[in-house]
Design a protein around this motif. Sequence first.
Motif, PDB file in Angstrom:
ATOM      1  N   ALA A  33       0.826  -1.212   0.000  1.00 41.75           N
ATOM      2  CA  ALA A  33       0.000   0.000   0.000  1.00 41.75           C
ATOM      3  C   ALA A  33       0.856   1.257   0.000  1.00 41.75           C
ATOM      4  N   SER A  34       1.993   1.229   0.698  1.00 35.19           N
ATOM      5  CA  SER A  34       2.782   2.461   0.758  1.00 35.19           C
ATOM      6  C   SER A  34       3.405   2.778  -0.598  1.00 35.19           C
ATOM      7  N   CYS A  35       3.794   1.771  -1.367  1.00 31.19           N
ATOM      8  CA  CYS A  35       4.289   2.044  -2.727  1.00 31.19           C
ATOM      9  C   CYS A  35       3.153   2.512  -3.638  1.00 31.19           C
ATOM     10  N   VAL A  36       1.981   1.896  -3.523  1.00 28.81           N
ATOM     11  CA  VAL A  36       0.848   2.301  -4.360  1.00 28.81           C
ATOM     12  C   VAL A  36       0.492   3.762  -4.096  1.00 28.81           C
ATOM     13  N   ASP A  37       0.469   4.128  -2.812  1.00 28.97           N
ATOM     14  CA  ASP A  37       0.066   5.492  -2.472  1.00 28.97           C
ATOM     15  C   ASP A  37       1.217   6.489  -2.639  1.00 28.97           C
ATOM     16  N   GLY A  38       2.415   6.092  -2.211  1.00 27.96           N
ATOM     17  CA  GLY A  38       3.507   7.056  -2.149  1.00 27.96           C
ATOM     18  C   GLY A  38       4.361   7.135  -3.394  1.00 27.96           C
ATOM     19  N   VAL A  39       4.458   6.056  -4.145  1.00 27.80           N
ATOM     20  CA  VAL A  39       5.356   6.036  -5.307  1.00 27.80           C
ATOM     21  C   VAL A  39       4.565   5.964  -6.607  1.00 27.80           C
ATOM     22  N   LEU A  40       3.513   5.158  -6.618  1.00 28.46           N
ATOM     23  CA  LEU A  40       2.819   4.858  -7.875  1.00 28.46           C
ATOM     24  C   LEU A  40       1.621   5.754  -8.145  1.00 28.46           C
ATOM     25  N   GLY A  41       1.120   6.442  -7.121  1.00 29.50           N
ATOM     26  CA  GLY A  41      -0.053   7.290  -7.332  1.00 29.50           C
ATOM     27  C   GLY A  41      -1.252   6.499  -7.825  1.00 29.50           C
ATOM     28  N   ASN A  42      -1.369   5.268  -7.363  1.00 34.45           N
ATOM     29  CA  ASN A  42      -2.456   4.364  -7.760  1.00 34.45           C
ATOM     30  C   ASN A  42      -2.494   4.112  -9.269  1.00 34.45           C
ATOM     31  N   VAL A  43      -1.354   4.211  -9.923  1.00 38.33           N
ATOM     32  CA  VAL A  43      -1.243   3.877 -11.341  1.00 38.33           C
ATOM     33  C   VAL A  43      -0.288   2.688 -11.463  1.00 38.33           C
ATOM     34  N   CYS A  44      -0.782   1.564 -12.008  1.00 42.21           N
ATOM     35  CA  CYS A  44       0.095   0.403 -12.177  1.00 42.21           C
ATOM     36  C   CYS A  44       1.166   0.712 -13.227  1.00 42.21           C
ATOM     37  N   PRO A  45       2.426   0.536 -12.900  1.00 41.87           N
ATOM     38  CA  PRO A  45       3.487   0.864 -13.860  1.00 41.87           C
ATOM     39  C   PRO A  45       3.532  -0.084 -15.050  1.00 41.87           C
ATOM     40  N   ASN A  46       2.852  -1.218 -14.947  1.00 39.77           N
ATOM     41  CA  ASN A  46       2.889  -2.204 -16.033  1.00 39.77           C
ATOM     42  C   ASN A  46       1.720  -2.062 -17.003  1.00 39.77           C
ATOM     43  N   CYS A  47       0.555  -1.663 -16.486  1.00 40.47           N
ATOM     44  CA  CYS A  47      -0.623  -1.609 -17.365  1.00 40.47           C
ATOM     45  C   CYS A  47      -1.353  -0.279 -17.327  1.00 40.47           C
TER      46      CYS A  47
END
Length: 102
Positions: A33-47
């Motif tokens: 969750a911390s990567c999704v919220d803090g790094v990825l901005g809820n955007v999957c880097p693969n799709c």
Amino acid sequence: MLELRPTCENCNKALPPDALEARICTYECTFCASCVDGVLGNVCPNCGGGFVPRPIRPSRNWKNDNFLGKDPASSAVRHRPVDPAVHARFAAEIGSIPPEKR
Ligand SMILES: [Zn+2]
Ligand SMILES: [Zn+2]
């Protein structure tokens, strides 16, 4: 069947089957969750899709052998850290679009 991947793809943090902080995209890309919220901005880097909490697979055989003992978590680690600068551009491009409209 949903593949229960063992770690966060970005930071490699352990995400056992009962981890409440595990997040998945529709392709089962798995992050904490911390990567999704803090790094990825809820955007999957693969799709480019969004994330939801990964459901907990029951650890007990409540019904018909549908449980972890028969269908255990994957042990195949996928550690592919994102480049934060590259992902920031990607996320800015599509992050303003609601996940259901990407
Ligand atoms: Zn992480
Ligand atoms: Zn994805």
